[in-house]
Design an enzyme around this catalytic site. Sequence first.
Site, short mmCIF file in Angstrom:
data_model
loop_
_atom_site.label_atom_id
_atom_site.label_comp_id
_atom_site.label_asym_id
_atom_site.label_seq_id
_atom_site.Cartn_x
_atom_site.Cartn_y
_atom_site.Cartn_z
N CYS A 84 117.27 23.84 15.14
CA CYS A 84 116.17 24.68 15.64
C CYS A 84 115.60 25.62 14.59
CB CYS A 84 116.64 25.48 16.85
SG CYS A 84 117.26 24.43 18.16
N HIS B 157 112.03 31.27 18.07
CA HIS B 157 112.39 29.94 18.58
C HIS B 157 112.49 30.02 20.10
CE1 HIS B 157 114.29 26.23 19.39
NE2 HIS B 157 115.49 26.74 19.60
N ASN C 84 113.07 23.80 25.18
CA ASN C 84 113.51 23.95 23.79
C ASN C 84 113.15 22.67 23.03
OD1 ASN C 84 114.93 24.08 21.39
ND2 ASN C 84 116.82 24.84 22.31
N1 ACO Z 1 121.88 23.78 37.36
C1 ACO Z 1 122.71 24.44 38.18
N2 ACO Z 1 123.87 24.99 37.76
C2 ACO Z 1 124.18 24.87 36.46
C3 ACO Z 1 123.36 24.20 35.55
C4 ACO Z 1 122.18 23.63 36.04
N3 ACO Z 1 121.30 22.98 35.25
N4 ACO Z 1 123.94 24.24 34.34
C5 ACO Z 1 125.09 24.92 34.46
N5 ACO Z 1 125.25 25.30 35.76
C6 ACO Z 1 126.33 26.06 36.34
C7 ACO Z 1 127.61 25.93 35.55
O1 ACO Z 1 128.31 24.77 35.90
C8 ACO Z 1 128.33 27.21 35.93
O2 ACO Z 1 128.93 27.01 37.18
P1 ACO Z 1 130.38 27.66 37.50
O3 ACO Z 1 130.18 29.15 37.39
O4 ACO Z 1 130.65 27.18 38.87
O5 ACO Z 1 131.29 27.10 36.44
C9 ACO Z 1 127.19 28.22 36.12
O6 ACO Z 1 126.00 27.44 36.30
C10 ACO Z 1 127.00 29.15 34.94
O7 ACO Z 1 127.01 28.36 33.73
P2 ACO Z 1 126.86 29.02 32.30
O8 ACO Z 1 126.96 27.98 31.26
O9 ACO Z 1 127.77 30.20 32.20
O10 ACO Z 1 125.35 29.57 32.40
P3 ACO Z 1 124.58 30.49 31.40
O11 ACO Z 1 124.07 31.66 32.12
O12 ACO Z 1 125.35 30.72 30.11
O13 ACO Z 1 123.31 29.59 31.01
C11 ACO Z 1 122.50 28.23 29.20
C12 ACO Z 1 123.52 28.36 30.36
C13 ACO Z 1 121.12 28.24 29.80
C14 ACO Z 1 122.76 26.93 28.48
C15 ACO Z 1 122.65 29.42 28.23
O14 ACO Z 1 124.02 29.60 27.93
C16 ACO Z 1 121.88 29.25 26.94
O15 ACO Z 1 120.68 29.31 26.93
N6 ACO Z 1 122.57 29.11 25.81
C17 ACO Z 1 121.93 29.08 24.50
C18 ACO Z 1 121.15 27.83 24.24
C19 ACO Z 1 120.45 27.94 22.89
O16 ACO Z 1 120.02 28.98 22.47
N7 ACO Z 1 120.35 26.92 22.14
C20 ACO Z 1 119.68 27.10 20.82
C21 ACO Z 1 120.08 26.15 19.93
S1 ACO Z 1 119.71 24.54 20.52
C22 ACO Z 1 119.69 23.54 19.12
O17 ACO Z 1 119.99 23.95 18.05
C23 ACO Z 1 119.31 22.12 19.33
#
Ligand code: ACO
Length: 328
Positions: free
Chosen positions: A114, A255, A285
Amino acid sequence: MKTGAVICGLGAALPSRVLTNKDLEQIVDTSDEWITQRTGIKERRIVSPGESNSKLAVEAAKKALARANISPYELDLIIVATFTPDYLMPATAVLVQDQIGAKNAGAFDLAATCSGFIYALSVADQFIRADRSRKILVIGSEVLSHKVNWEDRTTCVLFGDGAGAAVLTGSTNDQRGILSTHLHADGSLWHLLTVKGCGSLYPPCGDELPREEYYIKMQGREVFKHAVRAMEIVAREALDRNNCSPEDLALVVPHQANIRIIEALRERLGLPSEKVFVNLHKYGNTSAASIPLALVEAEEEGRLKSGDLVLLVAFGGGFTWASALLRW
Ligand code: ACO
């Protein structure tokens, strides 16, 4: 503040197929509400059969060249930032070179996930400052939909496809152009965001690796924490290097990964919402394509005016992170 390369034309290309959060509800156990609240994404663009990374890159490149009023023959160098190339060999950049008819240009791909577009801008800026090249095409182009595990709801809702291109030339005006670029990496954290399969360690037909390792795997919470911290630090690094403060900025183009990351960065820098560009609700993204796609729209919306101080900042797998400060 001495300036280096200047962006003199931008172009974007997006697949026409739109995949909404509602569509995703039919594919995995998710909801529009969860995706919107946790990420800010409402829809993303996905390639159809016949569309490819290089085709998107070529379309974006042609638009950027037209905006810059520069012929492909004048290009000295083409850099495509991508981690989803058409082929492992040849590089996507040489496919672009051929298809736009840039007979006089060298061409290579650059893989920094990214952060790739800012890494590529930085390389182009060094070539121009060193007088090794005069006109350079920098493209961020990704087809992430083919690297997404459509059974994994924790990742498949996040990503989209697209390409953005910028033509760079030497600045004839000390007041305009790239002021500085700042590149960082921490390979000790590589395991938090991976696509392990299809490289030379785990070839496509091998049976050593579970199927899901051929697609994007991410420990989202960990990536989130590191992204917020690193993006603030590298943003301040660019400001400090140029004796500027956040108040001097006209626009930050971060980004586009997650609205909560962007909001956290905005708060840490003490900026009002209107100074931070966001379009991830439309495209998700798009990795290396996200910043040039955002720049194209910011320019179309009249949010990039001559003389504006503009900060680009990114974070991605590797980990890599980077910033660039520009006088528009
Ligand atoms: N729909 C419904 N529920 C979901 C989904 C979904 N799509 N995805 C995860 N959940 C659930 C999980 O299973 C979890 O359930 P549980 O509590 O029963 O275990 C709950 O939601 C919370 O999951 P988390 O992973 O803790 O959710 P979080 O608030 O951290 O959000 C996310 C996840 C959106 C991926 C976030 O962590 C994020 O944006 N991370 C950074 C991503 C990023 O910046 N990437 C940049 C680089 S990408 C690259 O280089 C290619």
